[in-house]
Design a protein around this motif. Structure first.
Motif, PDB file in Angstrom:
ATOM      1  N   LYS A 172       0.827  -1.203   0.000  1.00 42.50           N
ATOM      2  CA  LYS A 172       0.000   0.000   0.000  1.00 42.50           C
ATOM      3  C   LYS A 172       0.864   1.258   0.000  1.00 42.50           C
ATOM      4  O   LYS A 172       1.913   1.306   0.638  1.00 42.50           O
TER       5      LYS A 172
ATOM      6  N   TYR B  61       0.605   5.625   0.502  1.00 41.61           N
ATOM      7  CA  TYR B  61      -0.240   6.653   1.121  1.00 41.61           C
ATOM      8  C   TYR B  61       0.263   8.046   0.754  1.00 41.61           C
ATOM      9  O   TYR B  61       1.444   8.255   0.464  1.00 41.61           O
TER      10      TYR B  61
ATOM     11  N   ARG C 102      -3.261  10.241   6.997  1.00 42.96           N
ATOM     12  CA  ARG C 102      -2.786   9.671   5.739  1.00 42.96           C
ATOM     13  C   ARG C 102      -3.966   9.132   4.919  1.00 42.96           C
ATOM     14  O   ARG C 102      -5.009   8.735   5.482  1.00 42.96           O
ATOM     15  N   LYS C 103      -3.783   9.089   3.616  1.00 39.85           N
ATOM     16  CA  LYS C 103      -4.835   8.645   2.703  1.00 39.85           C
ATOM     17  C   LYS C 103      -4.258   7.607   1.743  1.00 39.85           C
ATOM     18  O   LYS C 103      -3.204   7.812   1.156  1.00 39.85           O
ATOM     19  N   LEU C 104      -4.991   6.492   1.607  1.00 43.99           N
ATOM     20  CA  LEU C 104      -4.531   5.406   0.730  1.00 43.99           C
ATOM     21  C   LEU C 104      -4.512   5.891  -0.718  1.00 43.99           C
ATOM     22  O   LEU C 104      -5.511   6.409  -1.226  1.00 43.99           O
ATOM     23  N   LYS C 105      -3.380   5.692  -1.349  1.00 46.34           N
ATOM     24  CA  LYS C 105      -3.204   6.151  -2.727  1.00 46.34           C
ATOM     25  C   LYS C 105      -3.151   4.991  -3.711  1.00 46.34           C
ATOM     26  O   LYS C 105      -3.677   5.068  -4.823  1.00 46.34           O
ATOM     27  N   SER C 106      -2.509   3.887  -3.322  1.00 50.56           N
ATOM     28  CA  SER C 106      -2.352   2.757  -4.233  1.00 50.56           C
ATOM     29  C   SER C 106      -2.122   1.485  -3.422  1.00 50.56           C
ATOM     30  O   SER C 106      -1.797   1.525  -2.232  1.00 50.56           O
ATOM     31  N   ARG C 107      -2.267   0.348  -4.103  1.00 47.32           N
ATOM     32  CA  ARG C 107      -1.965  -0.941  -3.517  1.00 47.32           C
ATOM     33  C   ARG C 107      -1.694  -1.913  -4.668  1.00 47.32           C
ATOM     34  O   ARG C 107      -1.655  -1.517  -5.836  1.00 47.32           O
TER      35      ARG C 107
ATOM     36  N   MET D 210     -11.262   1.133  -2.114  1.00 54.18           N
ATOM     37  CA  MET D 210     -10.251   1.783  -1.291  1.00 54.18           C
ATOM     38  C   MET D 210      -9.410   2.798  -2.068  1.00 54.18           C
ATOM     39  O   MET D 210      -8.850   3.718  -1.482  1.00 54.18           O
ATOM     40  N   VAL D 211      -9.336   2.632  -3.389  1.00 54.96           N
ATOM     41  CA  VAL D 211      -8.478   3.480  -4.223  1.00 54.96           C
ATOM     42  C   VAL D 211      -9.357   4.219  -5.222  1.00 54.96           C
ATOM     43  O   VAL D 211     -10.261   3.615  -5.839  1.00 54.96           O
TER      44      VAL D 211
END
Length: 543
Positions: free
Chosen positions: A387, A389, A397-402, A442-443
């Motif tokens: 992941k 952020y 923090r904010k999820l940006k990719s995974r 989530m993304v």
């Protein structure tokens, strides 16, 4: 009365002369060789040249038949007839006369046959070389005696004593004679061998039955380390390889190559060898070429709280894996590369954060079309492992990719120009590009150009990829990867650019300094230019 006495003397002397003659050659003139007192035929030229004499043992020399070596009397007569008639054939063509003269000269020339038998005896027994060595020893002995007059010396007045000046002239004549030197060279049944190292440095040497000698050579790898060896040509037509002392041979990369064993010599007897007959060589080409390079770099900096200039401590790590598998057989080729990078950064009081994360798999199949051009098909996929952020200033923090959110897949068909192993240009007028966001919950997929109600964006356009590797000073390498993509259906003038530049500077066999830059321009992820740079020093090892 006087005439009758002459006839009577001839009748009495002739049988006595015939009885005294032990061997008479046919077709020869045997004159009488009167014996004279030694003082008559020994003449002293000068006081400086007192050891040279002029001997005249006979008044006339024996005139032997030039064709005496021909045992067949009939053929000997035929050769004489041809020799006389050929000189009178003026009406014949010049080419025929020259041809007959050439053959007659060969038949009449006995020195050619003598030289061939001499050469055969020289190769088998080498008596001439032994004789030269024996005479050389005597010359050195005479020189030593001349500088030490107290030692017993041979009397020069003795007629049976070897004269040093005469021995020197005889030795110099035979040793420096170009014919003898030519015979010496061709008598060495030799094989010229060449050795090359990884850096294409080479050395050539002869395997023969001549003088033993050593040659210096360096075995080098694709790193700075090397091993010095001595290659010796031994007397029994073999090669001995000696390695320098204090060398850790475990550090030398070992590789197995398939091939044909070459037998250089065949034993005739206990002390005689000859070159073995070479069989047809069957060459085995290396079809697969595989390898893995592992890299681990570490960077650390500490700043105390009392440091007046301010700042914060940091720790950074970067792990890289590069694996490749290349196939080549005939006009077909298949190249596959897997790149994995993962890096962490800890700055100040913050925890470890990801600053590098990429998985890229690239495979390309080609079939040779003409010269350096190949029909080619390429498949490329890029994504990340863990992941990622965004860290805004408010601390949330904010999820940006995974993993596979996003992922980019490109499939192309076109032509590949590949003049050598280090340069390639792929031109594809038909290329399909897929942008995939597997986890849309989530993304945010719209940040990557995917519609809000979809997980995949499909594009069709043209694709160009350039790969180039450049070597500096044997060890320093520069890798250049540059790709362009244009969408036919949506803003074809806005070209996606992906450019990565990697400079590798080895320090020794394991430590390496790496400097890399990565630039991306993509309308789907925003109009701003994306840029990333990294300088690291760490361990790099290749399997």
């Amino acid at each position: 009365m006087i005439r009758s006495l002459y006839v009577l003397l001839i009748l009495i002397i002739q049988p006595a002369l015939l009885f005294a003659q032990k061997k008479v050659s046919k077709d020869s003139l045997i004159p009488v060789a009167p014996k004279w007192n030694q003082s008559v035929y020994i003449l002293q030229h000068s006081s400086a040249d007192s050891i040279r004499y002029l001997r005249q043992d006979t008044v006339l020399e024996i005139m032997s038949d030039p064709l005496h070596h021909l045992e067949n009397v009939g053929f000997r007569f035929l050769v004489r007839e041809l020799d006389q008639e050929n000189s009178s054939f003026d009406h014949q063509k010049d080419s025929l006369k020259d041809a007959v003269n050439t053959l007659l000269e060969y038949v009449k020339n006995d020195s050619i046959r003598n030289m061939v038998f001499y050469l055969k005896d020289y190769i088998e027994n080498r008596k001439t070389e032994e004789a030269l060595n024996e005479v050389k020893k005597q010359i050195k002995l005479e020189e030593i005696l001349s500088y030490q007059p107290d030692l017993p010396h041979l009397e020069e007045q003795d007629n049976d004593t070897w004269k040093p000046e005469a021995l020197k002239e005889l030795y110099a004549y035979v040793e420096n004679d170009p014919v003898h030197q030519w015979i010496r060279n061709i008598s060495r049944d030799s094989v010229l061998l060449g050795v090359k190292n990884y850096m294409n440095d080479s050395i050539n040497f002869w395997i023969n039955n001549g003088k033993q000698d050593f040659k210096r050579f360096w075995l080098k790898k694709n790193r700075r380390d090397s091993i010095g060896i001595w290659v010796q040509n031994t007397s029994n037509r073999s090669v001995r390889i000696l390695v320098d002392d204090d060398v850790y041979q475990q550090s030398v990369q070992k590789s197995k190559m398939r091939g044909t064993r070459l037998k250089l010599e065949k034993k005739i007897s206990d002390d005689q060898y000859k070159l073995a007959k070479l069989s047809k060589y069957k060459r085995y080409a290396q079809i697969w070429n595989t390898g893995v390079t592992l890299g681990l770099s570490f960077n650390q900096g500490h700043v105390s709280d009392s440091w007046s200039g301010g700042g914060e401590s940091s720790i950074a790590t970067l792990t890289t894996v590069n694996a490749f598998a290349n196939y080549k057989k005939g006009k077909y080729s298949w190249d596959s590369v897997l790149d994995i990078k993962y890096g962490l950064l800890k700055s100040g009081d913050n925890g470890f954060r990801k600053n590098e994360d990429r998985i890229e798999f690239n495979t390309k199949y080609g079939q040779k079309a003409v010269k350096n051009w190949y029909y080619s098909a390429l498949f490329n996929v890029k994504t990340q492992m863990v992941k990622g952020y965004n860290y805004p200033s408010d601390g949330a923090r904010k999820l940006k990719s995974r993993f596979f959110a996003p992922a980019y897949i490109i499939a192309t068909v076109g032509m590949d120009y590949k003049p050598n192993k280090k340069f390639s240009v792929l031109l594809s007028p038909i290329a399909a590009k897929y942008t995939i966001v597997g986890d849309t919950a989530m993304v945010d997929q719209t940040a990557y150009g995917v519609d809000a109600d979809k997980k995949v964006k499909k594009e069709v356009g043209s694709y160009v990829k350039i790969s180039h590797k450049l070597d500096f000073w044997e060890d320093m390498k520069l890798e250049n990867k540059f790709s362009l993509y244009s969408n036919y259906s949506e803003k074809p003038q806005n070209i996606d650019v992906d450019w990565e530049l990697i400079l590798i500077m080895p320090i020794n066999q394991y430590l390496t300094t790496t400097f890399s830059t990565h630039m991306i321009s993509d309308d789907d992820t925003g109009s701003k230019l994306q840029f990333k740079e990294n300088l690291s020093v760490g361990i790099r090892y290749r399997f």
